[in-house]
Design a protein around this motif. Structure first.
Motif, PDB file in Angstrom:
ATOM      1  N   ALA A   2       0.766  -1.200   0.126  1.00  0.00           N
ATOM      2  CA  ALA A   2       0.245   0.078  -0.094  1.00  0.00           C
ATOM      3  C   ALA A   2       0.930   1.289   0.059  1.00  0.00           C
ATOM      4  O   ALA A   2       0.519   2.270  -0.611  1.00  0.00           O
ATOM      5  CB  ALA A   2      -1.016  -0.048   1.387  1.00  0.00           C
ATOM      6  N   PHE A   3       2.003   1.336   0.709  1.00  0.00           N
ATOM      7  CA  PHE A   3       2.766   2.381   0.698  1.00  0.00           C
ATOM      8  C   PHE A   3       3.475   2.710  -0.542  1.00  0.00           C
ATOM      9  O   PHE A   3       3.463   3.671  -1.052  1.00  0.00           O
ATOM     10  CB  PHE A   3       4.044   1.994   1.712  1.00  0.00           C
ATOM     11  N   TYR A   4       3.774   1.592  -1.325  1.00  0.00           N
ATOM     12  CA  TYR A   4       4.318   1.823  -2.739  1.00  0.00           C
ATOM     13  C   TYR A   4       3.106   2.304  -3.736  1.00  0.00           C
ATOM     14  O   TYR A   4       3.439   3.061  -4.313  1.00  0.00           O
ATOM     15  CB  TYR A   4       4.911   0.326  -3.258  1.00  0.00           C
ATOM     16  N   ARG A   5       1.916   1.835  -3.458  1.00  0.00           N
ATOM     17  CA  ARG A   5       0.930   2.440  -4.337  1.00  0.00           C
ATOM     18  C   ARG A   5       0.712   3.971  -4.018  1.00  0.00           C
ATOM     19  O   ARG A   5       0.692   4.809  -5.131  1.00  0.00           O
ATOM     20  CB  ARG A   5      -0.230   1.659  -4.164  1.00  0.00           C
ATOM     21  N   SER A   6       0.819   4.317  -2.719  1.00  0.00           N
ATOM     22  CA  SER A   6       0.543   5.683  -2.374  1.00  0.00           C
ATOM     23  C   SER A   6       1.670   6.524  -2.949  1.00  0.00           C
ATOM     24  O   SER A   6       1.479   7.677  -3.276  1.00  0.00           O
ATOM     25  CB  SER A   6       0.136   5.945  -1.022  1.00  0.00           C
ATOM     26  N   ARG A   7       2.868   5.937  -2.759  1.00  0.00           N
ATOM     27  CA  ARG A   7       4.133   6.753  -3.279  1.00  0.00           C
ATOM     28  C   ARG A   7       4.164   7.086  -4.746  1.00  0.00           C
ATOM     29  O   ARG A   7       4.333   7.987  -5.255  1.00  0.00           O
ATOM     30  CB  ARG A   7       5.281   5.815  -3.027  1.00  0.00           C
ATOM     31  N   LYS A   8       3.668   6.014  -5.750  1.00  0.00           N
ATOM     32  CA  LYS A   8       3.644   5.912  -7.047  1.00  0.00           C
ATOM     33  C   LYS A   8       2.439   6.933  -7.327  1.00  0.00           C
ATOM     34  O   LYS A   8       2.568   7.754  -8.325  1.00  0.00           O
ATOM     35  CB  LYS A   8       3.245   4.789  -7.686  1.00  0.00           C
ATOM     36  N   TYR A   9       1.300   6.894  -6.706  1.00  0.00           N
ATOM     37  CA  TYR A   9       0.402   8.042  -6.956  1.00  0.00           C
ATOM     38  C   TYR A   9       0.921   9.271  -6.678  1.00  0.00           C
ATOM     39  O   TYR A   9       0.497  10.415  -7.446  1.00  0.00           O
ATOM     40  CB  TYR A   9      -0.837   7.582  -5.882  1.00  0.00           C
ATOM     41  N   LEU A  10       1.681   9.431  -5.707  1.00  0.00           N
ATOM     42  CA  LEU A  10       2.235  10.847  -5.404  1.00  0.00           C
ATOM     43  C   LEU A  10       2.990  11.274  -6.451  1.00  0.00           C
ATOM     44  O   LEU A  10       2.976  12.372  -6.799  1.00  0.00           O
ATOM     45  CB  LEU A  10       2.720  10.964  -3.863  1.00  0.00           C
ATOM     46  N   ILE A  11       3.954  10.387  -6.708  1.00  0.00           N
ATOM     47  CA  ILE A  11       4.762  10.688  -7.793  1.00  0.00           C
ATOM     48  C   ILE A  11       4.279  11.168  -9.212  1.00  0.00           C
ATOM     49  O   ILE A  11       4.418  12.184  -9.852  1.00  0.00           O
ATOM     50  CB  ILE A  11       6.072   9.647  -7.953  1.00  0.00           C
ATOM     51  N   ASP A  12       3.361  10.300  -9.698  1.00  0.00           N
ATOM     52  CA  ASP A  12       2.425  10.379 -10.676  1.00  0.00           C
ATOM     53  C   ASP A  12       1.757  11.960 -10.927  1.00  0.00           C
ATOM     54  O   ASP A  12       1.854  12.428 -11.680  1.00  0.00           O
ATOM     55  CB  ASP A  12       1.600   9.409 -11.021  1.00  0.00           C
ATOM     56  N   GLY A  13       1.108  12.159  -9.702  1.00  0.00           N
ATOM     57  CA  GLY A  13       0.621  13.256  -9.306  1.00  0.00           C
ATOM     58  C   GLY A  13       1.556  14.639  -9.368  1.00  0.00           C
ATOM     59  O   GLY A  13       1.063  15.622 -10.033  1.00  0.00           O
ATOM     60  N   VAL A  14       2.590  14.619  -8.868  1.00  0.00           N
ATOM     61  CA  VAL A  14       3.641  15.624  -8.928  1.00  0.00           C
ATOM     62  C   VAL A  14       3.966  15.869 -10.262  1.00  0.00           C
ATOM     63  O   VAL A  14       4.239  16.947 -10.893  1.00  0.00           O
ATOM     64  CB  VAL A  14       4.939  15.193  -8.048  1.00  0.00           C
ATOM     65  N   LEU A  15       4.377  14.725 -10.997  1.00  0.00           N
ATOM     66  CA  LEU A  15       4.596  14.851 -12.635  1.00  0.00           C
ATOM     67  C   LEU A  15       3.662  15.403 -13.350  1.00  0.00           C
ATOM     68  O   LEU A  15       3.918  16.180 -14.173  1.00  0.00           O
ATOM     69  CB  LEU A  15       5.208  13.381 -13.115  1.00  0.00           C
TER      70      LEU A  15
END
Length: 88
Positions: A2-15
């Motif tokens: 779950a941490f990885y998914r939220s991290r990926k979501y954050l990175i994708d959102g920032v990009l």
């Protein structure tokens, strides 16, 4: 996981937000590259002088990073910005 998914979501959102305002943003994810260094930055960004580099971290890390960036003919005075943390 779950941490990885939220991290990926954050990175994708920032990009996404960066692209929306015309900013070319390169992210080096320390989940995959835990040791950030000048070589890793140079490999991802090619000509470093086309970029502004923002460093937020311990003062000793910034000092060492700037020394190594010199090896890549990076114009530190013009393109390097830092906010240093004093570690006790």
């Amino acid at each position: 996981m779950a941490f990885y998914r939220s991290r990926k979501y954050l990175i994708d959102g920032v990009l996404y937000l960066a692209r929306e305002v015309g900013v070319n943003l390169n992210i080096i994810d320390t989940l995959y590259y835990p040791r950030l260094n000048a070589g890793l930055i140079a490999n991802q960004c090619c000509d470093l002088n086309d970029y502004k580099l923002y460093c937020c971290g311990p003062d000793l890390f910034s000092i060492r990073l700037k020394k190594k960036l010199d090896d890549y003919q990076f114009d530190i005075e013009k393109h390097y910005h830092e906010e240093l943390l004093v570690m006790r």
